[in-house]
Design an enzyme around this catalytic site. Structure first.
Site, short mmCIF file in Angstrom:
data_model
loop_
_atom_site.label_atom_id
_atom_site.label_comp_id
_atom_site.label_asym_id
_atom_site.label_seq_id
_atom_site.Cartn_x
_atom_site.Cartn_y
_atom_site.Cartn_z
N ASN A 157 12.39 9.03 -6.36
CA ASN A 157 11.57 8.80 -7.56
C ASN A 157 11.13 10.13 -8.16
OD1 ASN A 157 11.12 5.77 -7.64
ND2 ASN A 157 10.54 6.26 -5.53
N GLU A 198 14.76 -5.41 -7.13
CA GLU A 198 13.75 -4.91 -6.20
C GLU A 198 12.60 -5.89 -5.99
OE1 GLU A 198 12.16 -1.18 -7.51
OE2 GLU A 198 11.59 -1.92 -9.47
P1 C2E Z 1 8.81 1.88 -7.22
O1 C2E Z 1 9.67 3.07 -7.36
O2 C2E Z 1 9.03 0.73 -8.12
O3 C2E Z 1 8.93 1.47 -5.69
C1 C2E Z 1 8.89 0.14 -5.23
C2 C2E Z 1 7.53 -0.22 -4.71
O4 C2E Z 1 7.53 -1.59 -4.32
C3 C2E Z 1 7.13 0.56 -3.46
O5 C2E Z 1 5.71 0.69 -3.48
C4 C2E Z 1 7.55 -0.40 -2.33
O6 C2E Z 1 6.83 -0.18 -1.13
C5 C2E Z 1 7.20 -1.72 -2.96
N1 C2E Z 1 8.02 -2.82 -2.44
C6 C2E Z 1 9.27 -2.76 -1.94
N2 C2E Z 1 9.73 -3.98 -1.59
C7 C2E Z 1 8.72 -4.85 -1.89
C8 C2E Z 1 8.59 -6.28 -1.76
O7 C2E Z 1 9.48 -7.00 -1.30
N3 C2E Z 1 7.41 -6.80 -2.19
C9 C2E Z 1 6.41 -6.04 -2.69
N4 C2E Z 1 5.28 -6.65 -3.06
N5 C2E Z 1 6.50 -4.70 -2.85
C10 C2E Z 1 7.66 -4.11 -2.44
P2 C2E Z 1 5.01 2.07 -3.14
O8 C2E Z 1 5.72 2.73 -2.01
O9 C2E Z 1 3.55 1.78 -3.03
O10 C2E Z 1 5.30 2.95 -4.43
C11 C2E Z 1 4.73 2.61 -5.66
C12 C2E Z 1 5.30 3.44 -6.75
O11 C2E Z 1 4.90 4.81 -6.60
C13 C2E Z 1 6.81 3.47 -6.79
O12 C2E Z 1 7.26 2.30 -7.41
C14 C2E Z 1 7.06 4.73 -7.60
O13 C2E Z 1 6.98 4.44 -8.97
C15 C2E Z 1 5.88 5.61 -7.21
N6 C2E Z 1 6.33 6.64 -6.27
C16 C2E Z 1 6.55 6.55 -4.94
N7 C2E Z 1 6.97 7.73 -4.46
C17 C2E Z 1 7.06 8.58 -5.50
C18 C2E Z 1 7.45 9.95 -5.66
O14 C2E Z 1 7.86 10.65 -4.72
N8 C2E Z 1 7.40 10.47 -6.93
C19 C2E Z 1 6.99 9.73 -8.00
N9 C2E Z 1 6.95 10.29 -9.19
N10 C2E Z 1 6.61 8.44 -7.88
C20 C2E Z 1 6.65 7.87 -6.65
CA CA Z 2 10.60 -0.09 -9.30
CA CA Z 3 11.76 3.55 -7.55
#
Ligand code: C2E
Ligand code: CA
Ligand code: CA
Ligand code: CA
Length: 275
Positions: A115, A232
């Site tokens: 990401n 996703e």
């Molecule tokens: P994203 O890229 O859309 O990542 C998917 C999010 O959905 C992740 O939350 C993941 O843990 C969660 N997820 C995956 N499968 C499921 C599922 O079956 N059900 C539900 N309810 N959720 C699921 P996470 O890890 O809390 O990350 C949230 C967002 O934070 C990410 O959304 C991304 O936009 C951002 N993010 C995470 N790491 C980075 C990074 O290194 N850099 C940047 N710029 N943004 C990041």
């Molecule tokens: Ca996403």
């Molecule tokens: Ca993503």
């Protein structure tokens, strides 16, 4: 009345400064987390629902602070605001690439999705520096893809478009994240060199309510434009069944695996999974 007014102002000032103190302490905590390398990459697999193979892993930021797991959305935004996102991200990616090399010993064709904040596209020489980082770990440059959530930034900043073109030129894949929410538009999609769309979880949730119109529309559109698709946030067997019926193959979500740290990911890749 005068007295009352002054008291009111005083309380207001105290609240303001409490908020400012809170913000400052969050900032300090984040700076020291980055300095101490406390923000780590976790990984979540994407599975080909037809073959059952793990095709790729998504890197997700995790900050574990005093036993609490702080969700990325809160500290990523703060990191963007205070100009720390580039450093934080690069530190995390270096760790992730080391883990990724170990994962690829088990699964040589595995890919990594990372990401990226749209702001980072404006960093000087971003594409060339990323290429050097990947190659420096002995990895093929096309084993890494970038995921960007649509934001106004992409439209407003011509330089962002230039960096995207450079990334594509190097063979780095570009995924449009959370597709179907926010700023999506056909014009945008045609103008920018994305190769993969990630169908947002909100569309997957509609399947549970018996509504597959949007998932189908996105599928047909991606087919027409020659774009790959990842669905996703897939949590249930039923959601997965409906996606497969439409034609989706690449599936990511709790149904297959939750995000996990590098050690757990390595163990998970070594296990056999029946689904
Ligand atoms: P994203 O890229 O859309 O990542 C998917 C999010 O959905 C992740 O939350 C993941 O843990 C969660 N997820 C995956 N499968 C499921 C599922 O079956 N059900 C539900 N309810 N959720 C699921 P996470 O890890 O809390 O990350 C949230 C967002 O934070 C990410 O959304 C991304 O936009 C951002 N993010 C995470 N790491 C980075 C990074 O290194 N850099 C940047 N710029 N943004 C990041
Ligand atoms: Ca996403
Ligand atoms: Ca993503
Ligand atoms: Ca998201």
């Amino acid at each position: 009345a005068k007295q009352q007014g002054r008291d009111g102002l005083c309380v207001y000032r105290q609240e303001m400064s409490a908020a400012a103190d809170e913000r400052l302490s969050q900032e300090q905590a984040l700076r020291s987390a980055v300095a101490n390398d406390e923000i780590r990459p976790w990984f979540q697999p994407v599975v080909d629902a037809v073959t059952g193979q793990v095709v790729s892993l998504e890197m997700l930021a995790r900050w574990s602070l005093n036993g609490h797991m702080i969700p990325p959305l809160t500290f990523i935004q703060l990191a963007e605001e205070i100009g720390l996102i580039g450093t934080l991200w690069e530190q995390m990616l270096r760790r992730a690439l080391v883990d990724f090399c170990a994962f690829r010993l088990l699964q040589p064709a595995l890919k990594l999705q990372v990401n990226l904040s749209a702001l980072q596209l404006l960093e000087v020489n971003f594409a060339a520096r990323l290429q050097a980082l990947i190659a420096g770990h002995g990895l093929p440059v096309d084993s890494v893809s970038i995921e960007i959530t649509e934001s106004a930034t992409l439209d407003e900043l011509p330089l962002a478009g230039q960096t995207l073109a450079e990334l594509v030129g190097l063979g780095i894949g570009l995924h449009l994240d959370d597709f179907g929410t926010g700023y999506s538009s056909m014009a945008r999609l045609c103008a920018l060199p994305f190769d993969t769309l990630k169908l947002d979880r909100s569309f997957v949730q509609l399947l549970g309510a018996g509504d597959d119109t949007l998932a189908r529309t996105v599928y047909d559109m991606a087919q027409g434009m020659g774009l790959a698709l990842i669905a996703e946030g897939v949590e249930t067997v039923e959601e997965c069944r409906q996606l497969r019926a439409i034609g989706y193959r690449q599936i990511q979500g709790y149904l297959f695996a939750r995000p996990m740290d590098g050690v757990a990911m390595l163990a998970w890749l070594g296990e056999t999974h029946d689904w």
